[in-house]
Design a protein around this motif. Structure first.
Motif, mmCIF file in Angstrom:
data_model
loop_
_atom_site.group_PDB
_atom_site.id
_atom_site.type_symbol
_atom_site.label_atom_id
_atom_site.label_comp_id
_atom_site.label_asym_id
_atom_site.label_seq_id
_atom_site.Cartn_x
_atom_site.Cartn_y
_atom_site.Cartn_z
ATOM 1 N N PHE A 328 5.170 30.126 21.761
ATOM 2 C CA PHE A 328 4.756 28.880 22.401
ATOM 3 C C PHE A 328 4.362 27.870 21.330
ATOM 4 O O PHE A 328 3.786 28.231 20.298
ATOM 5 N N LEU A 329 4.665 26.587 21.587
ATOM 6 C CA LEU A 329 4.271 25.508 20.676
ATOM 7 C C LEU A 329 3.569 24.402 21.456
ATOM 8 O O LEU A 329 4.029 24.004 22.530
ATOM 9 N N PRO A 330 2.450 23.876 20.910
ATOM 10 C CA PRO A 330 1.820 22.697 21.520
ATOM 11 C C PRO A 330 2.616 21.444 21.170
ATOM 12 O O PRO A 330 3.213 21.346 20.089
ATOM 13 N N LEU A 331 2.621 20.476 22.073
ATOM 14 C CA LEU A 331 3.378 19.238 21.902
ATOM 15 C C LEU A 331 2.453 18.037 21.905
ATOM 16 O O LEU A 331 1.338 18.095 22.442
ATOM 17 N N ALA A 372 0.491 24.169 38.971
ATOM 18 C CA ALA A 372 0.788 25.596 39.125
ATOM 19 C C ALA A 372 1.639 26.090 37.949
ATOM 20 O O ALA A 372 1.414 27.192 37.412
ATOM 21 N N GLU A 373 2.618 25.288 37.536
ATOM 22 C CA GLU A 373 3.465 25.660 36.403
ATOM 23 C C GLU A 373 2.636 25.752 35.123
ATOM 24 O O GLU A 373 2.825 26.658 34.305
ATOM 25 N N GLN A 374 1.716 24.818 34.942
ATOM 26 C CA GLN A 374 0.865 24.835 33.753
ATOM 27 C C GLN A 374 -0.046 26.047 33.746
ATOM 28 O O GLN A 374 -0.228 26.696 32.703
ATOM 29 N N ASP A 379 -1.490 31.159 31.406
ATOM 30 C CA ASP A 379 -1.805 32.572 31.644
ATOM 31 C C ASP A 379 -0.908 33.464 30.792
ATOM 32 O O ASP A 379 -1.365 34.453 30.204
ATOM 33 N N GLU A 380 0.380 33.118 30.731
ATOM 34 C CA GLU A 380 1.309 33.911 29.932
ATOM 35 C C GLU A 380 0.993 33.771 28.444
ATOM 36 O O GLU A 380 1.075 34.750 27.688
#
Length: 416
Positions: A328-331, A372-374, A379-380
């Motif tokens: 994962f990468l922050p944007l 919900a997607e966020q 969580d993942e």
């Protein structure tokens, strides 16, 4: 022993040719080029290394000789320093027909913390990390002889069932150590005369683009080969078997577990070098769980993922034996340039870049669907971060319960 020099040269030449034939590179499966998102994080998935597209066959050869009942160096079942073999395991072994002398011997030690059970745990963790769409897996058990306990291409539930059977039936072996028999049994499984004509197992990948699949043998043992008897015949026979494996296009990854294996390290090195594979000494046998989890079958030495726009590095980066990876990468708002740098064991480098636009919704208010997607994404991210931290703790030597390891052995999600 037949002349070793010429077969060794031939084998190493074949291994080098195979390595040259598998081009080193890196490719991104997600996100798609030019993708846009309304969230501040993005997941990257892809593959790096020399993994060939034609698929990979792997056989695990597990040592069940008598010495593997010795302690593995870690309290695997967390029952304390005074722990003993669990009553459930003793009952299962008794039900299989073990005699009283063996049962009394097992009662006096903690078999749940043994080299043997560390091998089985390591195999189970590795199985959970191999993508069945790319890998076919088989299992060979060996002591004074060798036998296939799970044929190549057995689905993951069948592989786990085979390991469970070994946990109950190991006592039928517990004799000497025959590397040659293990290598030959694995070779026959990986490269029988009709190997390329054999129908693929449902759910696994058939060869792509012609030619045989990549073939690897992972050999785990805590000892020195002792059979066939007399002089150095056990070592000679093991090296001859490795030469034949090399000529069949099989690489051997040899793992020497614990102090008992120290006198035989030259044999481990020889069978690995003969096939263009790799040798690794693991001084504390329980560490095989982490080492096998991190086995590299794609010649990938390191992977670095960064958002070049912000300078921030990837979080929860996971790599898998076939070279697949996720992170994962922050944007930041606007265009973000993402970079993946892969480095091979020989120093070869490959780079992939991708631009993605982060466009927060006006006013910063997310819709219910986006919230919900966020939540699911974060969580993942937290779950994978815990997984990465857990394995880092194991590699630093901290004992972690086997049940926790099994929960964390999660393969990457396939590309959409």
């Amino acid at each position: 022993m037949r002349g070793a020099a010429l077969p060794l040269v031939v084998a190493l030449a074949l291994a080098a040719a195979a390595a040259r034939g598998a081009e080193f590179g890196v490719a991104l499966d997600a996100p798609a080029p030019g993708a846009e998102t309304s969230l501040g994080w993005i997941e990257l998935r892809g593959r790096a290394g020399s993994a060939a597209p034609r698929g990979h066959d792997v056989v695990l050869a597990l040592d069940l000789s008598d010495s593997t009942t010795a302690p593995a160096g870690v309290d695997l079942d967390r029952d304390g320093p005074g722990g003993r073999t669990s009553p459930e395991l003793l009952a299962a072994v008794r039900a299989e027909g073990a005699d009283g002398a063996l049962l009394r011997r097992l009662e006096g030690r903690d078999l749940d913390d043994s080299v043997l059970f560390a091998e089985l745990a390591a195999a189970e963790v590795l199985i959970g990390r191999l993508d069945p769409a790319a890998f076919r897996v088989g299992i060979v058990a060996f002591s004074d002889g060798a036998r296939v306990v799970a044929p190549l291409g057995t689905p993951a539930p069948g592989l786990r069932a085979a390991l469970a059977r070994l946990r109950r039936e190991f006592w039928r072996d517990l004799r000497g150590t025959n590397f040659a028999a293990a290598i030959r049994a694995a070779t026959e499984e990986l490269a029988p005369p009709d190997a390329d004509a054999r129908a693929p197992t449902p759910g696994t990948a058939p060869p792509v683009g012609g030619g045989p699949r990549v073939r690897s043998l992972l050999l785990l043992s805590d000892g020195v080969p002792t059979l066939p008897p007399h002089g150095d015949r056990p070592q000679q026979f093991a090296i001859e078997a490795a030469q034949d494996a090399a000529l069949a296009g099989i690489r051997i990854y040899a793992y020497a577990l614990g102090a008992e294996a120290a006198p035989g390290l030259d044999v481990f090195r020889a069978v690995a070098a003969t096939t263009g594979g790799r040798f690794e000494r693991i001084e504390r046998p329980a560490d095989a769980i982490a080492r096998l989890r991190g086995v590299d079958l794609a010649r990938l030495a390191s992977l670095d993922i960064v958002n070049e726009t912000t300078g921030q590095e990837a979080r929860a980066l996971r790599t898998f034996p076939d070279g697949s990876f996720d992170a994962f990468l922050p944007l930041e708002p606007g265009t973000n340039r993402l970079r993946v740098l892969a480095v091979a064991a020989d120093g070869t480098r490959a780079v992939a870049r991708r631009e993605i636009a982060f466009r927060p919704p006006a006013g910063g208010d997310l819709s219910e669907a986006l919230r919900a997607e966020q939540r699911a994404l974060l969580d993942e991210l937290r779950r994978r971060t815990r997984e990465v931290e857990l394995w880092a703790e194991i590699e630093r030597g901290r004992a972690v319960p086997l049940r926790e390891l099994e929960l964390e052995a999660v393969a990457p999600a396939p590309p959409p």
